[in-house]
Write a protein that holds these residues in place. Structure first.
Motif, mmCIF file in Angstrom:
data_model
loop_
_atom_site.group_PDB
_atom_site.id
_atom_site.type_symbol
_atom_site.label_atom_id
_atom_site.label_comp_id
_atom_site.label_asym_id
_atom_site.label_seq_id
_atom_site.Cartn_x
_atom_site.Cartn_y
_atom_site.Cartn_z
ATOM 1 N N MET A 1 43.521 50.268 -14.223
ATOM 2 C CA MET A 1 44.271 51.312 -14.428
ATOM 3 C C MET A 1 45.257 51.603 -13.232
ATOM 4 S SD MET A 1 44.274 55.049 -16.176
ATOM 5 C CE MET A 1 45.173 54.997 -17.715
ATOM 6 N N HIS A 2 46.668 51.626 -13.502
ATOM 7 C CA HIS A 2 47.291 52.045 -12.139
ATOM 8 C C HIS A 2 47.440 53.874 -12.367
ATOM 9 C CE1 HIS A 2 49.856 50.704 -8.897
ATOM 10 N NE2 HIS A 2 50.591 51.975 -9.146
ATOM 11 N N CYS A 3 47.179 54.488 -11.211
ATOM 12 C CA CYS A 3 46.908 55.741 -11.438
ATOM 13 C C CYS A 3 47.738 56.468 -10.101
ATOM 14 C CB CYS A 3 45.816 56.507 -11.596
ATOM 15 S SG CYS A 3 44.647 55.832 -10.481
ATOM 16 N N PHE A 4 47.862 57.631 -10.158
ATOM 17 C CA PHE A 4 48.651 58.480 -9.158
ATOM 18 C C PHE A 4 47.960 59.523 -8.909
ATOM 19 C CE2 PHE A 4 51.299 56.201 -11.748
ATOM 20 C CZ PHE A 4 52.067 55.445 -11.052
ATOM 21 N N VAL A 5 47.725 59.869 -7.354
ATOM 22 C CA VAL A 5 46.745 60.930 -7.115
ATOM 23 C C VAL A 5 47.732 62.148 -6.231
ATOM 24 C CG1 VAL A 5 44.765 61.573 -5.716
ATOM 25 C CG2 VAL A 5 44.991 59.407 -6.723
ATOM 26 N N TYR A 6 47.591 63.418 -6.346
ATOM 27 C CA TYR A 6 47.960 64.348 -5.866
ATOM 28 C C TYR A 6 47.331 65.437 -5.136
ATOM 29 C CZ TYR A 6 52.031 62.389 -8.455
ATOM 30 O OH TYR A 6 52.891 61.565 -9.331
ATOM 31 N N ALA A 7 47.678 65.983 -4.077
ATOM 32 C CA ALA A 7 46.689 66.902 -3.403
ATOM 33 C C ALA A 7 47.486 68.475 -3.798
ATOM 34 C CB ALA A 7 47.041 66.880 -1.860
ATOM 35 N N THR A 14 41.472 69.593 -2.762
ATOM 36 C CA THR A 14 41.541 69.388 -4.339
ATOM 37 C C THR A 14 42.579 68.320 -4.651
ATOM 38 O OG1 THR A 14 40.753 71.815 -4.682
ATOM 39 C CG2 THR A 14 41.955 70.694 -6.672
ATOM 40 N N TYR A 15 42.354 67.645 -5.640
ATOM 41 C CA TYR A 15 43.159 66.419 -6.082
ATOM 42 C C TYR A 15 43.323 66.374 -7.586
ATOM 43 C CZ TYR A 15 42.540 65.211 -1.128
ATOM 44 O OH TYR A 15 42.536 65.325 0.197
ATOM 45 N N LEU A 16 44.649 65.787 -7.786
ATOM 46 C CA LEU A 16 44.677 65.875 -9.329
ATOM 47 C C LEU A 16 45.274 64.314 -9.531
ATOM 48 C CD1 LEU A 16 45.214 67.234 -12.315
ATOM 49 C CD2 LEU A 16 47.469 67.242 -11.584
ATOM 50 N N TRP A 17 44.409 63.731 -10.375
ATOM 51 C CA TRP A 17 44.829 62.251 -10.770
ATOM 52 C C TRP A 17 45.540 62.353 -12.029
ATOM 53 C CZ3 TRP A 17 41.910 57.749 -8.486
ATOM 54 C CH2 TRP A 17 40.963 58.092 -7.549
ATOM 55 N N LEU A 18 46.665 61.283 -11.967
ATOM 56 C CA LEU A 18 47.455 61.256 -13.227
ATOM 57 C C LEU A 18 47.490 59.948 -13.534
ATOM 58 C CD1 LEU A 18 50.554 63.722 -12.375
ATOM 59 C CD2 LEU A 18 48.540 64.201 -14.030
ATOM 60 N N ALA A 19 47.632 59.580 -15.049
ATOM 61 C CA ALA A 19 47.896 58.283 -15.467
ATOM 62 C C ALA A 19 49.422 57.891 -15.187
ATOM 63 C CB ALA A 19 47.348 58.340 -16.916
ATOM 64 N N LYS A 20 50.146 58.826 -15.192
ATOM 65 C CA LYS A 20 51.778 58.658 -15.161
ATOM 66 C C LYS A 20 52.167 59.230 -13.929
ATOM 67 C CE LYS A 20 52.382 57.486 -20.013
ATOM 68 N NZ LYS A 20 53.334 57.881 -21.160
ATOM 69 N N ARG A 39 51.438 67.662 -3.773
ATOM 70 C CA ARG A 39 51.929 66.744 -2.780
ATOM 71 C C ARG A 39 51.521 65.232 -3.237
ATOM 72 N NH1 ARG A 39 49.800 64.603 1.276
ATOM 73 N NH2 ARG A 39 47.970 66.138 1.387
ATOM 74 N N PHE A 40 52.272 64.242 -3.342
ATOM 75 C CA PHE A 40 51.864 62.917 -3.721
ATOM 76 C C PHE A 40 51.016 62.431 -2.555
ATOM 77 C CE2 PHE A 40 52.446 58.544 -3.567
ATOM 78 C CZ PHE A 40 52.030 58.026 -4.635
ATOM 79 N N ALA A 41 49.887 61.978 -2.930
ATOM 80 C CA ALA A 41 48.903 61.539 -1.721
ATOM 81 C C ALA A 41 48.670 59.927 -1.972
ATOM 82 C CB ALA A 41 47.616 62.195 -1.828
ATOM 83 N N LEU A 42 48.601 59.364 -2.997
ATOM 84 C CA LEU A 42 48.029 58.082 -3.281
ATOM 85 C C LEU A 42 48.413 57.548 -4.368
ATOM 86 C CD1 LEU A 42 46.000 55.871 -1.833
ATOM 87 C CD2 LEU A 42 44.296 57.075 -3.214
ATOM 88 N N GLU A 43 48.796 56.318 -4.548
ATOM 89 C CA GLU A 43 48.938 55.484 -5.691
ATOM 90 C C GLU A 43 47.840 54.328 -5.710
ATOM 91 O OE1 GLU A 43 52.349 52.496 -7.561
ATOM 92 O OE2 GLU A 43 52.942 53.948 -6.110
ATOM 93 N N VAL A 44 47.049 53.954 -6.673
ATOM 94 C CA VAL A 44 45.775 53.278 -6.498
ATOM 95 C C VAL A 44 45.529 52.297 -7.915
ATOM 96 C CG1 VAL A 44 44.105 54.942 -7.272
ATOM 97 C CG2 VAL A 44 43.334 53.054 -5.786
#
Length: 98
Positions: A1-7, A14-20, A39-44
């Motif tokens: 699954m492609h997901c997006f991580v925000y700090a 503390t990070y928030l992972w989102l599906a979209k 703040r956008f941190a990572l796309e994985v």
């Protein structure tokens, strides 16, 4: 699954992972207030076999699939219940705090 991580800018490590990407409307308002600006941190690309340093990939994927987000806290904090869907609808009865 492609997901997006925000700090979280308010809560260090503390990070928030989102599906979209940028789908902050999915998270509970109380959680959004606690995290503050993100703040956008990572796309994985995440699979249940992937090794993550502080999280169980299967649990992250389950949360992303069922509620669209996953909260990753610093290892010394224990607010993991915030990832549970009941967190959104849990009543806040503070009558015993009086």
């Amino acid at each position: 699954m492609h997901c997006f991580v925000y700090a979280s800018q308010r809560k260090p490590n503390t990070y928030l992972w989102l599906a979209k990407r940028d789908d902050f409307g999915r998270i509970p308002e109380s959680l959004a207030l606690m995290l503050g600006e993100m703040r956008f941190a990572l796309e994985v690309e995440l699979t249940d076999e992937r090794k993550l340093p502080q999280e169980d990939a299967k649990a992250v994927l389950e949360h992303l699939l069922t509620q669209g987000w996953h909260l990753q806290l610093p290892p010394n904090e224990t607010l993991a219940s915030a990832n549970h869907p009941a967190y959104r609808s849990a009543p806040t009865d503070r009558s015993h705090d009086s």
